[in-house]
Design a protein around this motif. Structure first.
Motif, PDB file in Angstrom:
ATOM      1  N   ILE A  48       9.705   3.518   1.972  1.00  0.00           N
ATOM      2  CA  ILE A  48      10.886   2.712   2.286  1.00  0.00           C
ATOM      3  C   ILE A  48      10.661   1.950   3.589  1.00  0.00           C
ATOM      4  CG2 ILE A  48      13.361   2.765   2.734  1.00  0.00           C
ATOM      5  CD1 ILE A  48      12.632   3.587  -0.098  1.00  0.00           C
ATOM      6  N   LEU A  49      10.108   2.642   4.587  1.00  0.00           N
ATOM      7  CA  LEU A  49       9.799   1.975   5.858  1.00  0.00           C
ATOM      8  C   LEU A  49       8.878   0.790   5.630  1.00  0.00           C
ATOM      9  CD1 LEU A  49       9.580   1.793   8.999  1.00  0.00           C
ATOM     10  CD2 LEU A  49       7.672   3.401   8.824  1.00  0.00           C
ATOM     11  N   TYR A  50       7.799   0.988   4.870  1.00  0.00           N
ATOM     12  CA  TYR A  50       6.840  -0.087   4.651  1.00  0.00           C
ATOM     13  C   TYR A  50       7.455  -1.234   3.855  1.00  0.00           C
ATOM     14  CZ  TYR A  50       3.677   3.660   6.048  1.00  0.00           C
ATOM     15  OH  TYR A  50       3.064   4.687   6.726  1.00  0.00           O
ATOM     16  N   ASP A  51       8.350  -0.908   2.931  1.00  0.00           N
ATOM     17  CA  ASP A  51       9.020  -1.951   2.154  1.00  0.00           C
ATOM     18  C   ASP A  51       9.948  -2.776   3.041  1.00  0.00           C
ATOM     19  OD1 ASP A  51       9.598  -3.136  -0.490  1.00  0.00           O
ATOM     20  OD2 ASP A  51      11.605  -2.321  -0.179  1.00  0.00           O
ATOM     21  N   VAL A  52      10.681  -2.102   3.924  1.00  0.00           N
ATOM     22  CA  VAL A  52      11.580  -2.801   4.841  1.00  0.00           C
ATOM     23  C   VAL A  52      10.784  -3.704   5.788  1.00  0.00           C
ATOM     24  CG1 VAL A  52      13.162  -2.478   6.787  1.00  0.00           C
ATOM     25  CG2 VAL A  52      13.417  -1.093   4.713  1.00  0.00           C
ATOM     26  N   GLY A  86       4.932  -4.732  -3.459  1.00  0.00           N
ATOM     27  CA  GLY A  86       3.988  -3.689  -3.855  1.00  0.00           C
ATOM     28  C   GLY A  86       2.683  -3.719  -3.087  1.00  0.00           C
ATOM     29  N   TYR A  87       2.095  -4.895  -2.957  1.00  0.00           N
ATOM     30  CA  TYR A  87       0.798  -5.012  -2.278  1.00  0.00           C
ATOM     31  C   TYR A  87       0.904  -4.594  -0.814  1.00  0.00           C
ATOM     32  CZ  TYR A  87      -3.006  -7.176   0.251  1.00  0.00           C
ATOM     33  OH  TYR A  87      -4.056  -7.386   1.092  1.00  0.00           O
ATOM     34  N   HIS A  88       1.936  -5.088  -0.123  1.00  0.00           N
ATOM     35  CA  HIS A  88       2.085  -4.793   1.307  1.00  0.00           C
ATOM     36  C   HIS A  88       2.352  -3.308   1.540  1.00  0.00           C
ATOM     37  CE1 HIS A  88       2.083  -9.049   2.388  1.00  0.00           C
ATOM     38  NE2 HIS A  88       2.914  -9.261   1.386  1.00  0.00           N
ATOM     39  N   ILE A 113      -1.635  -7.686  -7.155  1.00  0.00           N
ATOM     40  CA  ILE A 113      -2.671  -7.467  -6.150  1.00  0.00           C
ATOM     41  C   ILE A 113      -3.752  -8.516  -6.310  1.00  0.00           C
ATOM     42  CG2 ILE A 113      -4.448  -5.882  -5.350  1.00  0.00           C
ATOM     43  CD1 ILE A 113      -2.674  -3.625  -6.101  1.00  0.00           C
ATOM     44  N   THR A 114      -4.128  -9.152  -5.231  1.00  0.00           N
ATOM     45  CA  THR A 114      -5.165 -10.176  -5.272  1.00  0.00           C
ATOM     46  C   THR A 114      -6.345  -9.747  -4.424  1.00  0.00           C
ATOM     47  OG1 THR A 114      -4.117 -11.309  -3.423  1.00  0.00           O
ATOM     48  CG2 THR A 114      -3.493 -12.027  -5.624  1.00  0.00           C
ATOM     49  N   ARG A 115      -7.470 -10.411  -4.640  1.00  0.00           N
ATOM     50  CA  ARG A 115      -8.662 -10.089  -3.856  1.00  0.00           C
ATOM     51  C   ARG A 115      -8.554 -10.744  -2.488  1.00  0.00           C
ATOM     52  NH1 ARG A 115     -12.831  -8.081  -6.918  1.00  0.00           N
ATOM     53  NH2 ARG A 115     -12.595  -8.217  -9.160  1.00  0.00           N
ATOM     54  N   VAL A 116      -8.167  -9.978  -1.501  1.00  0.00           N
ATOM     55  CA  VAL A 116      -8.041 -10.492  -0.145  1.00  0.00           C
ATOM     56  C   VAL A 116      -8.662  -9.495   0.807  1.00  0.00           C
ATOM     57  CG1 VAL A 116      -5.918 -11.756  -0.642  1.00  0.00           C
ATOM     58  CG2 VAL A 116      -5.788  -9.424   0.198  1.00  0.00           C
ATOM     59  N   ARG A 117      -8.929  -9.944   1.994  1.00  0.00           N
ATOM     60  CA  ARG A 117      -9.434  -9.074   3.046  1.00  0.00           C
ATOM     61  C   ARG A 117      -8.301  -8.827   4.026  1.00  0.00           C
ATOM     62  NH1 ARG A 117     -14.340  -7.581   5.071  1.00  0.00           N
ATOM     63  NH2 ARG A 117     -14.416  -7.052   7.274  1.00  0.00           N
TER      64      ARG A 117
END
Length: 708
Positions: free
Chosen positions: A173-177, A358-360, A701-705
């Motif tokens: 929840i913290l990360y989503d906020v 989701g990715y973050h 999800i994408t290919r990122v660094r």
């Protein structure tokens, strides 16, 4: 820390249009618009079994839950309400707007308003706060030294523990906020000697064993065990624990044999006695059963509970503290490779990862695996400011500070919010106790005062004599050794006093007296002279700030659910640490659960995307369809917020394979999405896609660094 005041613990959801015929309420002594009506929608929550794929494993859900599934499930509303520019009103809808009141601007209320603003369709949200600032006990104060340098004093919580070593997913929840607020990159991981922690016993600091398995740490731990009286009784306790563990394993093995025999005979499986999880006992009573004696309870464990809850080890409930998963495993033995979790926690990652971030969330959660502590440069003030600034940008949100709510009264099928009449509060909720903490911040220009014992700080257990602790201090944090920002060099401390030890005190010290008491504490324990030059200090009394989940807590909430239902007729929902779990992140989870329940008119999964053909929940529905299974699980967040306390614990607490869990210190390498350098691992963007005919997720999800 979280306030126990009713205006900061109650979240009243008041749903309907304002009408001319409605009664009026008074807020803060001023006439207010009519109190709106509240109604609730109820839905069944689907649960399911996780699946392992060749590329990764989904969190496991016990098969037993599948027997109670129902495929008839309401379609979720759209995932996000368009944001309106500040000052621009939304177009009126054919439906009358919902009016939702959030009472209390602490962390629970802020998070509730945060999610309501985004996901409650056609609603106006009003946040009422009795004080002049938002954030509850999370507060900071800038003090100045004699030279004019600024020092930040944290008045309440200033750091968070990542969820990497626990049996919950509340940190998601913290990360989503943070992703919603654009603050994910503002997280800092405190540096310094945070891994060095101490217990004060009987008259000096004793360093606790370090988790780092180096030769010097091992030798240091051995020397401590052989010489320090704090460890008296350890040998006997270990032997008794071994004997107790053998008995628990035998009980588990007998149960497994009974199940296997029933399967061989093609007979119904023997059902465990659900009453074994209904009992309750204190932390001390539980550990006394396990260890056979109480010296370690008095000298070590009680200090830990002082630091977290400010509570009494002989009164706090074992299954409502950090010992919960151990207590459940002791009562209903399971495999050594399993861990007990609440069903609502099992399914939270599915819900969050199906949301817009989701990715973050995955990125932040996997970073948290490598760190125990999470904060910002200014403690947690960045989070509070971010939430406040964000809420002010929403046209459907109104914030009212200095507006204390002293009464909630149900009349004519409506809830009236007022400040001039008596409240219809639940007798059982009034029985939930809370303790008061005095927080004293101190700064000395001498930066070498902690040179002999650098670290996170120390805690003071109940076994310390009154002669060594007449102030009844709980512990001291070494703020200057846990760096989150660059400040003027010096020694900064936070002294915490009170808790359950002050329950019988007829008078509590004022702030000036508290500073003198804190000076005595650090002189006696750390050798810091009260005449040390340049001291800058201030104190704050946090009255009734930490709820106490004592033995019988669940029973009290069980009764409170029916009392609230009877008095408010389903028009009031409560949320916060007084009811669920104490702590900042659990308070955020409580706000999320309450807000999403009312915003979507259904329980989890709130972000279900079955109709869109994507989402983590698709594999569940497809699997059920193929297996022709029906499941029906009661909602975990309902019309009072306390319905979980009325359900059988045997159906809500279940053992889960540890290897199947995401974002934990024990998560296997193949279960991680990123490598140590922050690169997305090859193939991980496809780890949750279609496999063997079961669609699981695409997750965007994408290919990122990612920079770490």
């Amino acid at each position: 820390m979280t306030s126990k005041r009713p205006e900061e613990l109650f979240i009243a959801f008041l749903r309907s249009a304002y009408g001319n015929g409605c009664r009026h309420a008074v807020l803060g002594g001023r006439p207010a618009r009519a109190a709106p009506q509240l109604t609730f929608l109820r839905a069944q929550t689907p649960y399911s079994r996780g699946f392992a794929t060749g590329r990764g494993r989904l969190p496991y859900v016990p098969k037993a839950l599948l027997s109670r599934c129902s495929r008839g499930y309401a379609t979720a509303a759209s995932s996000r309400q368009p944001r309106t520019k500040p000052g621009v009103k939304s177009s009126p809808s054919a439906d009358q707007p919902r009016r939702i009141a959030v009472l209390g601007g602490g962390i629970t209320g802020l998070i509730a308003a945060h999610y309501l603003a985004r996901h409650a369709k056609n609603a106006h949200i009003t946040l009422y706060e009795g004080g002049d600032h938002l954030g509850g006990w999370i507060k900071g104060e800038v003090a100045k030294t004699a030279e004019g340098d600024e020092i930040l004093f944290q008045r309440g919580p200033r750091m968070l523990r990542s969820g990497a070593s626990g049996n919950k997913y509340d940190d998601l929840i913290l990360y989503d906020v943070l992703a919603n607020l654009g603050l994910s990159d503002k997280i800092v991981y405190p540096k310094g000697a945070a891994n060095s922690r101490y217990i004060y016993y009987p008259d000096h600091l004793v360093k606790l064993p370090s988790e780092e398995k180096s030769l010097s740490n091992i030798l240091e731990s051995v020397h401590s065990f052989l010489t320090e009286p704090i460890w008296d009784g350890t040998v006997g306790a270990v032997l008794h624990m071994w004997k107790h563990s053998s008995e628990v394993r035998n009980k588990r093995d007998t149960r497994l044999l009974e199940i296997r025999a029933a399967m061989m005979r093609n007979e119904p499986l023997p059902a465990p006695d659900p009453r074994i999880l209904e009992k309750d006992e204190s932390v001390a009573d539980y550990l006394l059963r396990v260890m056979g004696e109480d010296r370690l309870i008095k000298n070590v464990v009680s200090g830990m509970l002082h630091g977290i809850y400010g509570g009494d080890a002989y009164k706090l409930s074992a299954k409502h503290t950090i010992f919960d998963r151990f207590w459940y495993k002791d009562q209903a033995p399971c495999s050594d490779n399993e861990i007990y979790m609440a069903t609502k926690d099992i399914f939270l990652p599915y819900d969050i990862l199906d949301g817009p971030n989701g990715y973050h969330v995955i990125d932040s959660a996997e970073r948290g695996i490598r760190h125990k502590l999470i904060a910002f440069e200014d403690g947690l003030l960045t989070l509070i400011r971010g939430l406040e600034e964000d809420l002010k940008e929403w046209a459907n949100v109104e914030i009212k500070c200095n507006t204390p709510v002293t009464s909630l009264v149900h009349q004519n099928d409506k809830v009236l919010v007022s400040s001039n009449c008596s409240s219809q509060l639940s007798p059982s909720l009034s029985e939930v106790p809370a303790v008061t903490i005095m927080v004293v911040n101190m700064w000395y220009p001498n930066k070498d005062l902690l040179a002999a014992n650098p670290g996170f700080g120390y805690l003071i257990p109940q076994g310390v004599s009154e002669e060594q602790n007449p102030e009844r201090a709980l512990g001291v944090l070494f703020d200057s050794d846990i760096q989150t920002r660059e400040e003027q060099a010096g020694t900064k401390l936070t002294v915490m006093m009170g808790g359950h030890q002050w329950d019988k005190w007829a008078f509590l010290p004022d702030e000036q007296m508290a500073v003198e008491m804190a000076k005595n504490v650090v002189e006696r324990h750390l050798g810091v002279s009260p005449d040390e030059e340049g001291l800058v200090a201030s104190a704050r009394l946090c009255r009734d700030c930490l709820p106490q989940h004592t033995v019988g807590h669940r029973d009290r909430l069980h009764k409170a659910h029916y009392e609230l239902s009877s008095v408010f007729q389903g028009k009031l929902m409560v949320a916060g640490p007084s009811y669920t779990t104490v702590g900042v992140i659990p308070a955020m989870r409580a706000g999320y659960d309450a807000a999403m329940r009312i915003a979507r008119g259904q329980g989890p999964p709130h972000f279900r995307k079955k109709e869109e053909g994507v989402g983590l929940w698709n594999w569940y529905y497809d699997a059920l369809e193929k297996m022709n299974i029906s499941v029906s699980i009661p909602d975990h967040v309902g019309v009072t917020g306390l319905e979980w306390a009325t359900e059988k614990e045997a159906s809500n607490m279940v053992p889960v394979p540890r290897v199947s869990m995401w974002f934990k210190t024990w998560t296997p390498e193949e279960g991680l999405f990123f490598d140590e350098e922050g690169n997305l691992k090859p193939g991980r963007e496809e780890a949750l896609t279609e496999k063997d005919g079961i669609i699981t997720s695409r997750l965007m999800i994408t290919r990122v660094r990612v920079k770490r």
